[in-house]
Write a protein that holds these residues in place. Sequence first.
Motif, PDB file in Angstrom:
ATOM      1  N   ILE A  68       1.034  -1.246   0.117  1.00 10.51           N
ATOM      2  CA  ILE A  68       0.003  -0.033   0.035  1.00 10.51           C
ATOM      3  C   ILE A  68       0.862   1.117  -0.019  1.00 10.51           C
ATOM      4  CG2 ILE A  68      -1.617   1.531   1.615  1.00 10.51           C
ATOM      5  CD1 ILE A  68      -2.991  -1.284   2.377  1.00 10.51           C
ATOM      6  N   GLU A  69       2.021   1.403   0.755  1.00  9.24           N
ATOM      7  CA  GLU A  69       2.738   2.316   0.903  1.00  9.24           C
ATOM      8  C   GLU A  69       3.364   2.725  -0.432  1.00  9.24           C
ATOM      9  OE1 GLU A  69       5.078   1.579   4.315  1.00  9.24           O
ATOM     10  OE2 GLU A  69       3.610   2.195   5.725  1.00  9.24           O
ATOM     11  N   ARG A  70       3.918   1.673  -1.049  1.00  8.02           N
ATOM     12  CA  ARG A  70       4.695   1.550  -2.253  1.00  8.02           C
ATOM     13  C   ARG A  70       3.809   2.060  -3.173  1.00  8.02           C
ATOM     14  NH1 ARG A  70       6.601  -3.356  -5.951  1.00  8.02           N
ATOM     15  NH2 ARG A  70       8.518  -2.637  -6.672  1.00  8.02           N
ATOM     16  N   LEU A 107      -4.738  -3.392  -6.763  1.00  7.32           N
ATOM     17  CA  LEU A 107      -4.445  -3.826  -5.430  1.00  7.32           C
ATOM     18  C   LEU A 107      -4.969  -3.026  -4.351  1.00  7.32           C
ATOM     19  CD1 LEU A 107      -2.902  -5.700  -3.314  1.00  7.32           C
ATOM     20  CD2 LEU A 107      -1.042  -4.218  -3.298  1.00  7.32           C
ATOM     21  N   LEU A 108      -4.927  -1.812  -4.336  1.00  2.70           N
ATOM     22  CA  LEU A 108      -5.449  -0.888  -3.475  1.00  2.70           C
ATOM     23  C   LEU A 108      -7.031  -0.787  -3.568  1.00  2.70           C
ATOM     24  CD1 LEU A 108      -3.279   2.540  -4.184  1.00  2.70           C
ATOM     25  CD2 LEU A 108      -3.305   0.956  -2.131  1.00  2.70           C
ATOM     26  N   ALA A 109      -7.828  -1.066  -4.757  1.00  9.39           N
ATOM     27  CA  ALA A 109      -8.975  -1.127  -4.921  1.00  9.39           C
ATOM     28  C   ALA A 109      -9.408  -2.463  -4.175  1.00  9.39           C
ATOM     29  CB  ALA A 109      -9.516  -1.286  -6.359  1.00  9.39           C
ATOM     30  N   PRO A 116      -7.584  -4.609   8.132  1.00  5.56           N
ATOM     31  CA  PRO A 116      -7.332  -3.417   8.677  1.00  5.56           C
ATOM     32  C   PRO A 116      -6.676  -2.282   7.781  1.00  5.56           C
ATOM     33  CG  PRO A 116      -5.281  -4.821   9.334  1.00  5.56           C
ATOM     34  CD  PRO A 116      -6.341  -5.580   8.352  1.00  5.56           C
ATOM     35  N   TYR A 117      -6.928  -2.515   6.413  1.00  9.93           N
ATOM     36  CA  TYR A 117      -6.266  -1.715   5.443  1.00  9.93           C
ATOM     37  C   TYR A 117      -7.172  -0.513   5.026  1.00  9.93           C
ATOM     38  CZ  TYR A 117      -4.236  -6.038   5.627  1.00  9.93           C
ATOM     39  OH  TYR A 117      -3.593  -7.540   6.018  1.00  9.93           O
ATOM     40  N   SER A 123      -6.510   6.427   2.137  1.00  9.36           N
ATOM     41  CA  SER A 123      -5.702   7.904   1.950  1.00  9.36           C
ATOM     42  C   SER A 123      -4.835   7.693   0.806  1.00  9.36           C
ATOM     43  CB  SER A 123      -4.862   7.786   3.219  1.00  9.36           C
ATOM     44  OG  SER A 123      -4.175   6.664   3.397  1.00  9.36           O
ATOM     45  N   SER A 124      -4.374   6.598   0.308  1.00  8.15           N
ATOM     46  CA  SER A 124      -3.855   6.508  -0.820  1.00  8.15           C
ATOM     47  C   SER A 124      -4.432   6.874  -2.300  1.00  8.15           C
ATOM     48  CB  SER A 124      -3.277   5.049  -0.974  1.00  8.15           C
ATOM     49  OG  SER A 124      -2.362   4.379  -0.245  1.00  8.15           O
ATOM     50  N   LEU A 125      -5.837   6.528  -2.528  1.00 11.61           N
ATOM     51  CA  LEU A 125      -6.397   7.053  -3.580  1.00 11.61           C
ATOM     52  C   LEU A 125      -7.041   8.352  -3.420  1.00 11.61           C
ATOM     53  CD1 LEU A 125      -8.342   3.478  -3.768  1.00 11.61           C
ATOM     54  CD2 LEU A 125      -6.558   4.371  -5.275  1.00 11.61           C
ATOM     55  N   ASP A 126      -6.913   8.821  -2.143  1.00 13.49           N
ATOM     56  CA  ASP A 126      -7.383  10.253  -2.118  1.00 13.49           C
ATOM     57  C   ASP A 126      -6.379  11.135  -2.570  1.00 13.49           C
ATOM     58  OD1 ASP A 126      -9.612   9.815  -0.662  1.00 13.49           O
ATOM     59  OD2 ASP A 126      -8.958  10.215   1.478  1.00 13.49           O
ATOM     60  N   ALA A 127      -4.967  10.783  -2.714  1.00 15.90           N
ATOM     61  CA  ALA A 127      -4.147  11.710  -3.426  1.00 15.90           C
ATOM     62  C   ALA A 127      -4.455  11.764  -4.737  1.00 15.90           C
ATOM     63  CB  ALA A 127      -2.682  10.966  -3.133  1.00 15.90           C
TER      64      ALA A 127
END
Length: 212
Positions: A68-70, A107-109, A116-117, A123-127
């Motif tokens: 997720i961070e990547r 993956l984020l979707a 717990p993700y 927040s990643s997609l919010d960018a």
Amino acid sequence: MPSDTDAGRRSRRRDAAQNREALLNAAVVILATEPDASLEAVAAAAGLSRRALYGHFSGRDELIVALIERGAERLVAAASTTDHADAPVAIALLCARLWDAVDHVRLLAQVALRQPYVERAASSLDAVRRRLAAFVARGVADGTVRDDIPQAVLARLIQESALAVLAEAARADLTDPEGRRLVMLAALGTAGLSWREAGALIADTPELAGEH
């Protein structure tokens, strides 16, 4: 002069970094399409053992958080470096960048609704959504983007239309040019352009034509 021991340590660190990168590359592809895939499957796809995977990640949660961070870093980079004076072009360009990060976005979707993700993925997609919101506001102001939907909602809908194309790409096995063009068409249609207007904009704008 560096000792053999120093050279050996550097070599081991280099190997460890390469193995970690291989694990992340394998995991983002596998988990984007099979969120419940085993860690053994991830390690095998990377050409490594399960034991090697645990040498880098304490378990599944730590691996997914790293992914997720990547993915977030790549999406933030794409969003922050994408712009155009014409709002519809800027929207299409940004969504084309989502296609370029297709596995990370998928993956984020996939994990966005899983605890717990949830918060990390959102927040990643919010960018991307924040950047879209800025483009939408600009387009509403100059009349190039529809104004019959609240701007925050429209930005979210444009993002979701791009994510829907990513999901369809996995089912339909779209080629890279097909998928990138479809992402732009979907985003522009949601933003208020007709299918003819969207197609003409992509064909006639060098920055967009170069995207497919």
